[in-house]
Motif scaffolding. Structure first.
Motif, PDB file in Angstrom:
ATOM      1  N   TRP A  98      12.332   0.502   5.329  1.00  0.00           N
ATOM      2  CA  TRP A  98      11.806  -0.729   4.742  1.00  0.00           C
ATOM      3  C   TRP A  98      10.988  -1.513   5.767  1.00  0.00           C
ATOM      4  O   TRP A  98       9.909  -2.020   5.465  1.00  0.00           O
ATOM      5  N   LYS A 129       7.647   0.220   6.275  1.00  0.00           N
ATOM      6  CA  LYS A 129       6.781  -0.024   5.114  1.00  0.00           C
ATOM      7  C   LYS A 129       6.244  -1.448   5.152  1.00  0.00           C
ATOM      8  O   LYS A 129       5.055  -1.691   4.943  1.00  0.00           O
ATOM      9  N   LYS A 140       3.591  -1.804   7.884  1.00  0.00           N
ATOM     10  CA  LYS A 140       2.310  -1.204   7.495  1.00  0.00           C
ATOM     11  C   LYS A 140       1.543  -2.148   6.574  1.00  0.00           C
ATOM     12  O   LYS A 140       0.341  -2.351   6.728  1.00  0.00           O
ATOM     13  N   LYS A 141       2.250  -2.750   5.603  1.00  0.00           N
ATOM     14  CA  LYS A 141       1.592  -3.702   4.702  1.00  0.00           C
ATOM     15  C   LYS A 141       1.072  -4.897   5.485  1.00  0.00           C
ATOM     16  O   LYS A 141      -0.028  -5.383   5.248  1.00  0.00           O
TER      17      LYS A 141
END
Length: 188
Positions: free
Chosen positions: A161, A164, A167-168
Motif C-alpha cells: 500500500w 502504491k 507512486k501515486k
C-alpha cells in the motif's frame, strides 16, 4: 603406591549407597547398587562398566542422568516399581541404545493400564501424559505460527500500500511540476 592411589580414587567416586569394585586399572568399575531401597539413581562415575540397580524403589530416571556412562557394558535395572508415563521415555530410549537385553526384564508398575507390561512393548499411545501434552504443545506452536504469519501478511500489505501510494504521490508531483511548467511556457 599407584594401586593405593587408584583405590583411593575409586572409593571417592563410588556412590555412598553402593558397593564398587575395580575391574582393573583401565577396565573401569563394577557398581552394585542393588537392593538398597534407592528411590533415585545416584551420581555414577564415568568409568562405570557394570551397573546393578535392580531390586530398588526406582520409579523413573531423570533425562540425561545416565548419558555420561559411555563405557557401560552391562546394566541390570529390573525389579523396580517403574512408573511408565511420559517420564519413562528417556530410560526406554537409553536402554534401547545401551542394553536391549536389560529392557526385556523391565515391567511397568504404574499407571494401571500398563501395569506388568514390559517396558520394551510400550508405544507412544500408551504413554497417557505424552498424549495429553502433545496437542497442547502443538496448539501453542500453531497459535504462535499463525500470529507470525498474520503479522507478515499485514506487513506485506502495508508495504504494498505504501509503495502504491508513493507512486501515486510521485506521479502527482511530476504532473503538477509539468503542469506548472506547461502553463509558464504557454504564457511566454
Amino acid at each position: 603406591a599407584v594401586s593405593l592411589l587408584f583405590n583411593l580414587t575409586e572409593t571417592e567416586v563410588c556412590p555412598p549407597s553402593c558397593n564398587c569394585k575395580s575391574l582393573g586399572e583401565t577396565k573401569g568399575l563394577h557398581i552394585d547398587c542393588s537392593s538398597r531401597k534407592l528411590t533415585e539413581v545416584p551420581a555414577l562415575p564415568v568409568n562405570t562398566k557394570k551397573l546393578y540397580l535392580h531390586n530398588n524403589s526406582l520409579t523413573s530416571v531423570p533425562p540425561g542422568a545416565l548419558d555420561s556412562l559411555r563405557s557401560l557394558e552391562e546394566v541390570k535395572i529390573s525389579d523396580n516399581p517403574w512408573n511408565c508415563d511420559c517420564h519413562i521415555l528417556y530410560l526406554k530410549l537409553w536402554l534401547e541404545d545401551i542394553s536391549a537385553s536389560s529392557l526385556e526384564n523391565i515391567r511397568c508398575a504404574t499407571p494401571g493400564p500398563v501395569r506388568m507390561k514390559p517396558l520394551r512393548q510400550l508405544t507412544g499411545n500408551e504413554l497417557g501424559i505424552c498424549k495429553r501434552l502433545l496437542p497442547v504443545k502443538c496448539l501453542e506452536f500453531f497459535w504462535r505460527d499463525l500470529i507470525l504469519i498474520a503479522g507478515a501478511i499485514i506487513t506485506l500489505i502495508l508495504v504494498a500500500w505504501a509503495l502504491k501510494f508513493s507512486k501515486k504521490l510521485v506521479c502527482r508531483i511530476n504532473l503538477s511540476q509539468y503542469d506548472s511548467r506547461g502553463q509558464l511556457l504557454g504564457r511566454h
